[in-house]
Design an enzyme around this catalytic site. Structure first.
Site, PDB file in Angstrom:
ATOM      1  N   LYS A 219       0.845  -1.194   0.000  1.00 33.35           N
ATOM      2  CA  LYS A 219       0.000   0.000   0.000  1.00 33.35           C
ATOM      3  C   LYS A 219       0.883   1.248   0.000  1.00 33.35           C
ATOM      4  O   LYS A 219       0.654   2.210   0.737  1.00 33.35           O
ATOM      5  CB  LYS A 219      -0.925   0.004   1.210  1.00 33.35           C
ATOM      6  CG  LYS A 219      -2.157  -0.859   1.051  1.00 33.35           C
ATOM      7  CD  LYS A 219      -3.113  -0.343  -0.033  1.00 33.35           C
ATOM      8  CE  LYS A 219      -3.777   0.947   0.362  1.00 33.35           C
ATOM      9  NZ  LYS A 219      -4.733   1.397  -0.692  1.00 33.35           N
ATOM     10  N   ASP A 285      -5.201  -3.495  -2.477  1.00 29.99           N
ATOM     11  CA  ASP A 285      -6.619  -3.627  -2.783  1.00 29.99           C
ATOM     12  C   ASP A 285      -6.826  -4.039  -4.233  1.00 29.99           C
ATOM     13  O   ASP A 285      -7.727  -4.826  -4.541  1.00 29.99           O
ATOM     14  CB  ASP A 285      -7.386  -2.342  -2.460  1.00 29.99           C
ATOM     15  CG  ASP A 285      -6.670  -1.090  -2.913  1.00 29.99           C
ATOM     16  OD1 ASP A 285      -5.437  -1.100  -3.031  1.00 29.99           O
ATOM     17  OD2 ASP A 285      -7.338  -0.068  -3.139  1.00 29.99           O
ATOM     18  N   ASP A 309      -1.648 -11.539   5.764  1.00 28.19           N
ATOM     19  CA  ASP A 309      -2.698 -12.212   6.532  1.00 28.19           C
ATOM     20  C   ASP A 309      -3.997 -12.231   5.733  1.00 28.19           C
ATOM     21  O   ASP A 309      -4.653 -13.269   5.587  1.00 28.19           O
ATOM     22  CB  ASP A 309      -2.887 -11.488   7.865  1.00 28.19           C
ATOM     23  CG  ASP A 309      -3.550 -12.368   8.918  1.00 28.19           C
ATOM     24  OD1 ASP A 309      -3.948 -13.498   8.589  1.00 28.19           O
ATOM     25  OD2 ASP A 309      -3.686 -11.919  10.066  1.00 28.19           O
TER      26      ASP A 309
END
Length: 421
Positions: A219, A285, A309
């Site tokens: 990110k 994302d 995760d």
């Protein structure tokens, strides 16, 4: 004669009868451990006859350890993993109580198991929510020791939280804390050393297994100095240390800028023709969408702790669920490795025979590969696929498979053993 595994000059030295410590685990741990060991033992016998065998050595952790020793993680358990290098564990429940952190995290931190390796593949016959699950073949390298999961947190109202808040505001000039009086705080450490060793392991894994690409998932568009740095350090590593074996998306963009799109495409095609590993990056994302729509575009995934995760569980769901998803925690520099069931303890079905031992069995196959016993590991994979193709499954998959035969935990393991050829 049983012996300990050794690690010399960056290589495991594995005796014919290595001692492998194991933690039974909490909840369904007791249900799945013994059947899993029977499958692994049968695969080793099929591959090597009596010339090789695993000597299992139980060590204690979790509730069983607390009941017998008064502590959830005895020193003897950590010493066993340190002495024998390679081990395996069932699921462990994090005990309730202030100041008691995850036992799994404690093992990873103590042994510096910086890689969480989660291979994701589909077995024929397993139900999947996606149209072409056979195109899914991904290997997740999740950084295991840093990021938010390092556990540096301060609860609102405590003296440390107040001091930390005041330091941020008064010393660092931070003005973006929306509700400073009631905020808790967490710190996200991401180091160059930690990032580089994780991505290096991912690149080497791709090279050795002749896999086409490594995707750095991050990110960095928002967290520029942590996740953005992770991406940049990965590109620097590939271009400096693996220049002859990789081609990066950053190089592609530079060629495109200087010489045009056609020249950049030609360079990419040439790199692929030479068998170079393509190093690219995707925002987290976007990757969650990409992995569903175009799973064939991604092979090895290198990412940070929290991202890993989420990604691990989504990809596992694409090929049948976490019940048949294996995992390992590895330090490639020291040789330490703990293989594990990736699911929880499921206490509501403990002792009922409903638990799926698939995750632990496949983690055992990963352990065999780590030892260099590839023939035995292939027996496990092949027998598992034969079992699924016959639609003989445990309760978690039974409800999703038309015409399936319901097996207990132990019977499922027996069926896999019958399918070892």
């Amino acid at each position: 004669m049983s012996k300990s595994i050794e690690f010399k000059n960056g290589q495991l030295i594995v005796p014919d009868q290595p001692v492998i410590p194991f933690i039974e685990g909490d909840g369904i741990g007791k249900d799945i451990t013994e059947p899993s060991q029977r499958v692994i033992n049968a695969a080793v016998r099929a591959a090597y006859g009596d010339s090789k065998k695993i000597v299992w050595k139980e060590v204690l952790a979790g509730k069983k350890a607390f009941e017998l020793t008064g502590t959830y993680m005895p020193d003897e358990t950590l010493e066993a993993f340190q002495n024998y290098l390679v081990g395996i564990k069932g699921p462990l429940e994090t005990p309730v109580g202030d100041g008691i952190r995850s036992l799994n995290v404690a093992l990873r931190q103590t042994l510096d198991l910086y890689v969480c390796l989660r291979p994701i593949r589909w077995f024929k016959g397993v139900p999947s929510p996606i149209r072409y699950p056979e195109l899914v073949d991904m290997h997740i390298f999740r950084e295991n020791t840093e990021d938010i999961y390092a556990g540096i947190e301060f609860m609102t109202g405590t003296e440390k939280a107040i001091r930390f808040r005041d330091f941020l505001i008064n010393e660092m000039g931070v003005e973006v804390i929306r509700f400073p009086e009631t905020s808790s705080f967490g710190v996200k450490p991401v180091s160059k050393e930690g990032s580089v060793r994780l991505i290096k392991a991912a690149i080497q894994y791709a090279i050795v297994r002749e896999l086409p690409s490594v995707t750095i998932v991050h990110k960095g568009n928002i967290m520029k100095f942590t996740e953005g740095a992770f991406k940049n350090w990965g590109y620097d590593l590939a271009e400096n240390e693996f220049a002859d074996q990789t081609f990066t998306w950053r190089q592609f963009q530079q060629i495109e800028k200087e010489l045009g799109k056609n020249e950049a495409k030609a360079s990419l095609y040439a790199a692929k023709a030479l068998g170079k590993v393509i190093i690219k990056d995707v925002i987290t994302d976007a990757f969650l969408q990409e992995s569903l729509l175009h799973p064939f575009d991604h092979s090895v995934i290198a990412t940070l702790n929290l991202n890993g995760d989420y990604i691990s569980d989504q990809l596992a769901a694409m090929v049948g669920g976490i019940g048949i998803s294996p995992g390992a925690n590895i330090n490639y520099n020291s040789g330490f490795a703990i293989f594990e069931a990736t699911h929880g303890t499921a206490p509501n079905i403990a002792g009922t025979g409903k638990a799926n031992p698939g995750s632990l069995i496949l983690s055992g196959a990963m352990l065999l590969e780590y030892l260099g016993w590839y023939e035995a590991a292939e027996h496990v994979y092949d027998a598992m696929e034969h079992t699924f193709s016959k639609r003989k499954v445990t309760s978690d998959l039974f409800s999703m498979m038309e015409g399936a035969t319901l097996l207990s935990t132990s019977d499922f393991a027996d069926e896999i053993i019958r399918n070892i050829h």
